[in-house]
Design a protein around this motif. Structure first.
Motif, PDB file in Angstrom:
ATOM      1  N   LYS A 107       0.825  -1.215   0.000  1.00 40.54           N
ATOM      2  CA  LYS A 107       0.000   0.000   0.000  1.00 40.54           C
ATOM      3  C   LYS A 107       0.863   1.271   0.000  1.00 40.54           C
ATOM      4  O   LYS A 107       0.494   2.279  -0.585  1.00 40.54           O
ATOM      5  CB  LYS A 107      -0.912  -0.038   1.237  1.00 40.54           C
ATOM      6  CG  LYS A 107      -1.877   1.116   1.357  1.00 40.54           C
ATOM      7  CD  LYS A 107      -2.855   0.863   2.482  1.00 40.54           C
ATOM      8  CE  LYS A 107      -3.751   2.065   2.722  1.00 40.54           C
ATOM      9  NZ  LYS A 107      -4.644   1.861   3.865  1.00 40.54           N
ATOM     10  N   TYR A 108       2.036   1.214   0.650  1.00 40.58           N
ATOM     11  CA  TYR A 108       2.873   2.414   0.781  1.00 40.58           C
ATOM     12  C   TYR A 108       4.122   2.363  -0.105  1.00 40.58           C
ATOM     13  O   TYR A 108       5.038   3.149   0.077  1.00 40.58           O
ATOM     14  CB  TYR A 108       3.247   2.621   2.258  1.00 40.58           C
ATOM     15  CG  TYR A 108       2.018   2.913   3.074  1.00 40.58           C
ATOM     16  CD1 TYR A 108       1.495   4.200   3.134  1.00 40.58           C
ATOM     17  CD2 TYR A 108       1.324   1.885   3.718  1.00 40.58           C
ATOM     18  CE1 TYR A 108       0.331   4.467   3.839  1.00 40.58           C
ATOM     19  CE2 TYR A 108       0.155   2.142   4.422  1.00 40.58           C
ATOM     20  CZ  TYR A 108      -0.333   3.431   4.471  1.00 40.58           C
ATOM     21  OH  TYR A 108      -1.490   3.689   5.157  1.00 40.58           O
ATOM     22  N   SER A 109       4.121   1.431  -1.060  1.00 37.96           N
ATOM     23  CA  SER A 109       5.298   1.276  -1.922  1.00 37.96           C
ATOM     24  C   SER A 109       5.038   1.782  -3.327  1.00 37.96           C
ATOM     25  O   SER A 109       3.931   1.641  -3.845  1.00 37.96           O
ATOM     26  CB  SER A 109       5.689  -0.204  -2.022  1.00 37.96           C
ATOM     27  OG  SER A 109       6.104  -0.688  -0.787  1.00 37.96           O
ATOM     28  N   ARG A 110       6.087   2.327  -3.933  1.00 39.98           N
ATOM     29  CA  ARG A 110       5.962   2.774  -5.334  1.00 39.98           C
ATOM     30  C   ARG A 110       6.047   1.592  -6.281  1.00 39.98           C
ATOM     31  O   ARG A 110       5.560   1.628  -7.392  1.00 39.98           O
ATOM     32  CB  ARG A 110       7.111   3.742  -5.669  1.00 39.98           C
ATOM     33  CG  ARG A 110       6.999   5.078  -4.994  1.00 39.98           C
ATOM     34  CD  ARG A 110       8.035   6.008  -5.549  1.00 39.98           C
ATOM     35  NE  ARG A 110       9.320   5.321  -5.749  1.00 39.98           N
ATOM     36  CZ  ARG A 110      10.411   5.909  -6.204  1.00 39.98           C
ATOM     37  NH1 ARG A 110      10.381   7.177  -6.529  1.00 39.98           N
ATOM     38  NH2 ARG A 110      11.534   5.237  -6.342  1.00 39.98           N
ATOM     39  N   SER A 111       6.761   0.536  -5.825  1.00 40.17           N
ATOM     40  CA  SER A 111       6.935  -0.629  -6.701  1.00 40.17           C
ATOM     41  C   SER A 111       6.543  -1.889  -5.929  1.00 40.17           C
ATOM     42  O   SER A 111       6.080  -1.799  -4.794  1.00 40.17           O
ATOM     43  CB  SER A 111       8.385  -0.721  -7.158  1.00 40.17           C
ATOM     44  OG  SER A 111       9.190  -0.961  -6.033  1.00 40.17           O
ATOM     45  N   ASP A 115      10.656  -0.392  -0.295  1.00 44.21           N
ATOM     46  CA  ASP A 115      11.958   0.254  -0.209  1.00 44.21           C
ATOM     47  C   ASP A 115      11.841   1.573   0.563  1.00 44.21           C
ATOM     48  O   ASP A 115      11.581   2.629  -0.018  1.00 44.21           O
ATOM     49  CB  ASP A 115      12.519   0.516  -1.613  1.00 44.21           C
ATOM     50  CG  ASP A 115      13.906   1.149  -1.537  1.00 44.21           C
ATOM     51  OD1 ASP A 115      14.417   1.352  -0.413  1.00 44.21           O
ATOM     52  OD2 ASP A 115      14.464   1.454  -2.607  1.00 44.21           O
ATOM     53  N   THR A 118      13.250   5.168  -0.387  1.00 44.82           N
ATOM     54  CA  THR A 118      12.635   6.050  -1.389  1.00 44.82           C
ATOM     55  C   THR A 118      11.346   6.708  -0.864  1.00 44.82           C
ATOM     56  O   THR A 118      10.701   7.463  -1.591  1.00 44.82           O
ATOM     57  CB  THR A 118      12.271   5.249  -2.661  1.00 44.82           C
ATOM     58  OG1 THR A 118      11.276   4.266  -2.307  1.00 44.82           O
ATOM     59  CG2 THR A 118      13.478   4.548  -3.251  1.00 44.82           C
ATOM     60  N   MET A 119      10.984   6.437   0.384  1.00 45.68           N
ATOM     61  CA  MET A 119       9.697   6.935   0.897  1.00 45.68           C
ATOM     62  C   MET A 119       9.840   8.338   1.479  1.00 45.68           C
ATOM     63  O   MET A 119      10.833   8.659   2.134  1.00 45.68           O
ATOM     64  CB  MET A 119       9.150   5.966   1.963  1.00 45.68           C
ATOM     65  CG  MET A 119       8.672   4.648   1.373  1.00 45.68           C
ATOM     66  SD  MET A 119       8.423   3.363   2.632  1.00 45.68           S
ATOM     67  CE  MET A 119       6.932   3.904   3.426  1.00 45.68           C
ATOM     68  N   SER A 120       8.851   9.170   1.249  1.00 45.12           N
ATOM     69  CA  SER A 120       8.862  10.543   1.783  1.00 45.12           C
ATOM     70  C   SER A 120       8.452  10.512   3.254  1.00 45.12           C
ATOM     71  O   SER A 120       7.809   9.544   3.709  1.00 45.12           O
ATOM     72  CB  SER A 120       7.879  11.404   1.009  1.00 45.12           C
ATOM     73  OG  SER A 120       6.564  11.035   1.369  1.00 45.12           O
ATOM     74  N   THR A 123       4.704   9.799   3.566  1.00 45.50           N
ATOM     75  CA  THR A 123       4.336   8.390   3.379  1.00 45.50           C
ATOM     76  C   THR A 123       4.785   7.549   4.568  1.00 45.50           C
ATOM     77  O   THR A 123       4.059   6.664   5.035  1.00 45.50           O
ATOM     78  CB  THR A 123       4.952   7.844   2.073  1.00 45.50           C
ATOM     79  OG1 THR A 123       4.550   8.691   1.007  1.00 45.50           O
ATOM     80  CG2 THR A 123       4.508   6.429   1.783  1.00 45.50           C
TER      81      THR A 123
END
Ligand code: FAD
Length: 139
Positions: A107-111, A115, A118-120, A123
């Motif tokens: 739910k909170y991953s770009r891919s 990872d 890479t999270m702000s 997020t």
């Protein structure tokens, strides 16, 4: 002053369940003594930990954790003042396996792979809010 610090690091070797058990045991023992609370996740060979408590106590703890040979490549991802703690139940709670929390990680991953590097901060905060209520934890 109450703060939260969130960082990621990579496991320096393949950790066995006993390693994680040891880390959790010393965390719970030491953090309770200095009034630090938080949560620790391990997924895809990456630790993600949020520490909350007094600014000086968290800072001293983080610098001790950095010396630990069981991880490498530490990066602070978020450091902020907070009005209150989230993890009042745990001096350190640990998320159960990736498999049992896969939907939350996704739910909170770009891919497809989680990872945290890479999270702000936004997020990351949403992720920790969610796991507080909905994740499976190591009992
Ligand atoms: P003990 O727990 O009694 O350990 C004695 C010594 O042996 C320590 O120096 C420890 O680093 C070392 N050690 C034990 N097992 C191993 C092993 N398998 N490989 C290498 N060295 C080992 N500590 C906290 O207090 N609070 C935390 O929130 C916390 N979070 C952590 C998160 C991560 C990702 C990691 C890797 C470690 C964390 N630790 C935490 C552990 C911390 O780095 C120290 O190991 C611990 O605080 C030392 O506690 P202690 O003095 O009570 O020693």
């Amino acid at each position: 002053m109450l703060i939260q610090l969130t960082y990621a690091s990579r496991t320096s070797k393949t950790l066995v369940p006993e390693d994680l058990k040891n880390i959790l045991a010393s965390s719970q023992r030491n953090n309770a003594r200095v009034g630090v609370t938080g949560a620790l996740c391990l997924a895809n060979g990456i630790f993600l930990q949020q520490l909350e408590g007094d600014r000086t106590a968290v800072s001293l703890l983080y610098h001790r954790i950095l010396l630990d040979p069981r991880h490498r490549d530490p990066a602070i991802l978020d450091f902020a003042e907070i009005a209150s703690r989230k993890f009042t139940q745990w001096s350190m709670g640990s998320l159960a396996s990736l498999e049992s929390n896969r939907a939350i990680y996704l739910k909170y991953s770009r891919s497809a792979s989680f990872d945290p590097y890479t999270m702000s901060p936004t997020t990351l905060r949403a992720f920790f809010d969610e796991i507080m209520h909905n994740a499976a934890w190591v009992s």
